[in-house]
Design a protein around this motif. Structure first.
Motif, PDB file in Angstrom:
ATOM      1  N   TYR A  45       0.796  -1.232   0.000  1.00 35.10           N
ATOM      2  CA  TYR A  45       0.000   0.000   0.000  1.00 35.10           C
ATOM      3  C   TYR A  45       0.826   1.279   0.000  1.00 35.10           C
ATOM      4  O   TYR A  45       0.658   2.141   0.852  1.00 35.10           O
ATOM      5  N   ILE A  56      -8.935  -2.557  -8.081  1.00 36.38           N
ATOM      6  CA  ILE A  56      -9.371  -3.943  -7.828  1.00 36.38           C
ATOM      7  C   ILE A  56     -10.812  -3.968  -7.322  1.00 36.38           C
ATOM      8  O   ILE A  56     -11.623  -4.797  -7.735  1.00 36.38           O
ATOM      9  N   TYR A  62     -13.869  -9.095  -8.681  1.00 31.85           N
ATOM     10  CA  TYR A  62     -13.666  -8.856  -7.238  1.00 31.85           C
ATOM     11  C   TYR A  62     -15.028  -8.511  -6.624  1.00 31.85           C
ATOM     12  O   TYR A  62     -15.402  -7.353  -6.466  1.00 31.85           O
ATOM     13  N   SER A 214     -13.394  -7.155   4.700  1.00 30.86           N
ATOM     14  CA  SER A 214     -12.563  -8.366   4.773  1.00 30.86           C
ATOM     15  C   SER A 214     -11.137  -8.049   5.195  1.00 30.86           C
ATOM     16  O   SER A 214     -10.236  -8.867   4.999  1.00 30.86           O
ATOM     17  N   SER A 215     -10.940  -6.874   5.805  1.00 28.65           N
ATOM     18  CA  SER A 215      -9.572  -6.517   6.221  1.00 28.65           C
ATOM     19  C   SER A 215      -9.024  -7.518   7.227  1.00 28.65           C
ATOM     20  O   SER A 215      -7.824  -7.814   7.226  1.00 28.65           O
ATOM     21  N   ASN A 218      -6.753 -10.521   6.129  1.00 29.17           N
ATOM     22  CA  ASN A 218      -5.333 -10.440   5.785  1.00 29.17           C
ATOM     23  C   ASN A 218      -4.428 -10.742   6.985  1.00 29.17           C
ATOM     24  O   ASN A 218      -3.195 -10.634   6.883  1.00 29.17           O
ATOM     25  N   TYR A 266      -8.916 -13.120  -7.380  1.00 33.95           N
ATOM     26  CA  TYR A 266      -7.519 -12.785  -7.064  1.00 33.95           C
ATOM     27  C   TYR A 266      -6.601 -12.941  -8.274  1.00 33.95           C
ATOM     28  O   TYR A 266      -5.376 -12.859  -8.134  1.00 33.95           O
ATOM     29  N   MET A 312      -1.385 -15.220  -2.339  1.00 30.65           N
ATOM     30  CA  MET A 312      -0.773 -14.618  -3.530  1.00 30.65           C
ATOM     31  C   MET A 312       0.739 -14.818  -3.437  1.00 30.65           C
ATOM     32  O   MET A 312       1.331 -14.673  -2.366  1.00 30.65           O
ATOM     33  N   GLU A 346       0.812 -12.508   0.173  1.00 37.82           N
ATOM     34  CA  GLU A 346      -0.447 -12.197   0.889  1.00 37.82           C
ATOM     35  C   GLU A 346      -1.229 -13.457   1.209  1.00 37.82           C
ATOM     36  O   GLU A 346      -1.240 -14.412   0.436  1.00 37.82           O
ATOM     37  N   SER A 348      -5.285 -14.259   2.392  1.00 37.68           N
ATOM     38  CA  SER A 348      -6.601 -13.653   2.546  1.00 37.68           C
ATOM     39  C   SER A 348      -7.532 -14.756   3.055  1.00 37.68           C
ATOM     40  O   SER A 348      -8.011 -15.589   2.276  1.00 37.68           O
TER      41      SER A 348
HETATM   42  C1  AVI Z   1      -7.474  -5.478   1.520  1.00 37.44           C
HETATM   43  N1  AVI Z   1      -7.826  -6.900   1.423  1.00 37.44           N
HETATM   44  C2  AVI Z   1      -9.064  -7.181   2.137  1.00 37.44           C
HETATM   45  C3  AVI Z   1      -7.813  -7.429   0.044  1.00 37.44           C
HETATM   46  C4  AVI Z   1      -8.159  -8.929   0.046  1.00 37.44           C
HETATM   47  O1  AVI Z   1      -9.085  -9.305  -0.685  1.00 37.44           O
HETATM   48  O2  AVI Z   1      -7.550  -9.695   0.781  1.00 37.44           O
HETATM   49  C5  AVI Z   1      -6.477  -7.221  -0.630  1.00 37.44           C
HETATM   50  C6  AVI Z   1      -6.415  -7.817  -2.004  1.00 37.44           C
HETATM   51  N2  AVI Z   1      -5.501  -8.646  -2.422  1.00 37.44           N
HETATM   52  C7  AVI Z   1      -5.740  -8.968  -3.675  1.00 37.44           C
HETATM   53  N3  AVI Z   1      -6.834  -8.408  -4.064  1.00 37.44           N
HETATM   54  C8  AVI Z   1      -7.288  -7.653  -3.028  1.00 37.44           C
END
Ligand code: AVI
Length: 386
Positions: A45, A56, A62, A214-215, A218, A266, A312, A346, A348
Motif C-alpha cells: 500500500y 481492484i 472482485y 474483509s480486512s 489479511n 484474485y 498470492m 499475501e 486472505s
Molecule cells: C485489503 N484486502 C481485504 C484485500 C483482500 O481481498 O484480501 C487485498 C487484495 N488482495 C488482492 N486483491 C485484493
C-alpha cells in the motif's frame, strides 16, 4: 564513483534517516531470507499500490466490495434497529431518499444462524446515541451508506476513522462531511495493529466499531483474534462491532460458493491484481534501491484449503539474483531465486460459520445478527459487547 554505487549509498542514507523506509528494509531482509521467501502485505500500500487496490475493488471478478456494499444498502436500517435506533424511536427528521428496502440478493442466510443463534436474546441498550469508529477506514467509500442512515436517526454523528494513511483519511473527511451535514469526522492516523488508538466517547454515547471490507482476512487467525481482543478491551457494555468477512467456499447447500469464484477474484482478466502484486517489487526498488525486475516474476493466486485462505505469490520465471543494497540495517544482500521459487506476498483468509463463531467467542463479542448475500459470498455480522 559508479552510478550504482551512488544509488546504493543514497539508499543506505535514506533508510537510516526515514523510519518508514527503515521498516521496508527490515521487512525485506526478514522475509527474503526465509526458506519460503515472503513479504508482508502492508508493503502493497504505497501510493501506486493503494490506487491499484481501488481499481481492484471495481473489477467484475472482485465481488467482495460490491457485495458488502449491497449488504449495507439492504440492511442499514435493520442494523441500526438491532442497535435500538429506528425512525420510530428517533427524534431526528427522516429523509425519504435515504431509506433502503431489502435488495433481492441480500438476506440473512441459514448457515450463519449457528453463529448467531446463541445470542438471540442478547440486547443492546436502546436510547444512548452511537458514535462510529472504523479500523482501517481508508477512503471509507462504503461507510457513507451506514453513516447516512445513522444521520437520519440521530441529530449529530461523530465518525472516528483510524487508518495509517493520512491522505486516505483526508479524502474520507472531505467527501463524507460534504455529503452528510450532521456528520463530524474526527480522523486518527495510526496503525491499529501495532498501536492503541484513542476513542472519543461523547457523553453517554455507545461505540459502534466497524471492521469491514474483509480486512481481518489479511491476518492469521491468531493475529485476527488479538486485534479483536485489543478492540474489545477498549469497548464497554452496550458497544458493538460490525465485522465484514469473506466466506469460505462451501461444498453443499442450494447456492454454494465456488473455489473458481475466489481464484478469479484474485487473478482478474485485466491483470490489475497481478500489477498490484508485482508493485511490491517496484516499491523495494524505489525505497531501497533494489534491482528486482518485476517482469521476471509471475503473479500466482491459489486456494489453500487446509488453511482456508487465498494466497498470492510472485513466482520467479527463471534462475536469478536480485540485490538489496547496503543499508543502516545490514550489508548488501543478494537474494537468489531458483526457477519456479516464489515470494509469498499475501494471505486472505475466508471464514466458515464455525471459524467466525470461534473468533467472536475468543474475543468476547456476542454475535447478534449476520447478513449474507444469496450467493453465500460475503457476510456482515453485528456483534455486541455485554
Ligand atoms: C485489503 N484486502 C481485504 C484485500 C483482500 O481481498 O484480501 C487485498 C487484495 N488482495 C488482492 N486483491 C485484493
Amino acid at each position: 564513483m559508479t552510478a550504482s554505487a551512488t544509488a546504493f549509498d543514497l539508499a543506505a542514507f535514506t533508510a537510516a534517516s526515514d523510519p518508514a523506509v527503515h521498516a521496508v528494509d527490515a521487512e525485506a531482509r526478514r522475509g527474503l531470507t526465509l526458506p519460503q521467501k515472503s513479504l508482508a502485505p502492508w508493503l502493497f500500500y504505497d501510493e501506486a499500490g493503494s490506487e491499484l487496490f481501488e481499481q481492484i475493488t471495481e473489477l467484475p471478478e472482485y465481488y467482495l466490495t460490491r457485495t458488502e456494499r449491497a449488504l449495507f444498502t439492504a440492511h442499514a436500517t435493520q442494523i441500526f434497529a438491532e442497535l435500538g435506533l429506528s425512525a420510530k424511536n428517533s427524534n431526528a427528521e427522516p429523509t425519504a431518499s435515504t431509506r433502503n428496502g431489502p435488495v433481492a440478493r441480500a438476506s440473512q442466510s441459514a448457515p450463519y444462524e449457528d453463529a448467531v443463534s446463541d445470542a438471540r436474546s442478547a440486547t443492546i441498550p436502546f436510547t444512548r446515541p452511537l458514535t462510529v469508529l472504523e479500523l482501517g477506514a481508508g477512503t471509507a467509500s462504503k461507510t457513507g451508506i451506514l453513516l447516512r442512515e445513522l444521520a437520519r436517526l440521530q441529530h449529530n454523528v461523530l465518525y472516528q476513522p483510524v487508518d495509517i494513511s493520512p491522505s486516505a483519511l483526508a479524502a474520507a473527511r472531505v467527501s463524507l462531511e460534504g455529503a452528510i451535514p450532521q456528520l463530524t469526522v474526527r480522523p486518527h492516523v495510526a496503525n491499529y495493529v501495532t498501536h492503541r488508538f484513542p476513542i472519543v466517547r461523547p457523553a453517554a454515547a455507545r461505540v459502534l466499531a466497524l471492521y469491514i471490507g474483509s480486512s481481518i482476512g489479511n491476518f492469521s487467525p491468531a493475529e485476527a483474534r488479538d486485534i479483536l481482543i485489543r478492540l474489545r478491551a477498549q469497548l464497554a457494555p452496550g458497544d458493538a462491532l460490525l465485522l465484514g468477512v469473506d466466506l469460505a467456499p462451501c461444498l453443499a447447500g442450494a447456492n454454494p460458493k465456488q473455489i473458481s469464484t475466489l481464484l478469479d477474484a484474485y487473478d482478474d482478466a485485466a491483470g490489475i491484481t497481478a500489477a498490484f502484486n508485482r508493485n511490491v517489487l517496484v516499491r523495494l526498488n524505489r525505497d531501497l534501491g533494489a534491482n528486482f525486475d518485476p517482469d521476471r516474476f509471475a503473479h500466482r493466486a491459489l486456494w489453500n484449503p487446509a488453511r482456508s485462505r487465498m494466497e498470492m505469490h510472485l513466482v520467479s520465471l527463471e534462475k536469478q539474483t536480485a540485490i538489496l543494497p547496503r543499508s543502516a540495517t545490514g550489508p548488501a544482500l543478494p537474494v537468489h531465486f531458483a526457477k519456479g521459487e516464489s515470494i509469498h506476498t499475501e494471505n486472505s483468509y475466508k471464514f466458515t460459520p464455525a471459524a467466525l463463531k470461534a473468533l467472536f467467542a475468543a474475543s468476547r463479542f456476542t454475535p447478534k445478527r449476520s447478513f449474507t448475500d444469496l450467493d453465500n459470498l460475503f457476510s456482515v455480522t453485528l456483534a455486541c459487547v455485554e
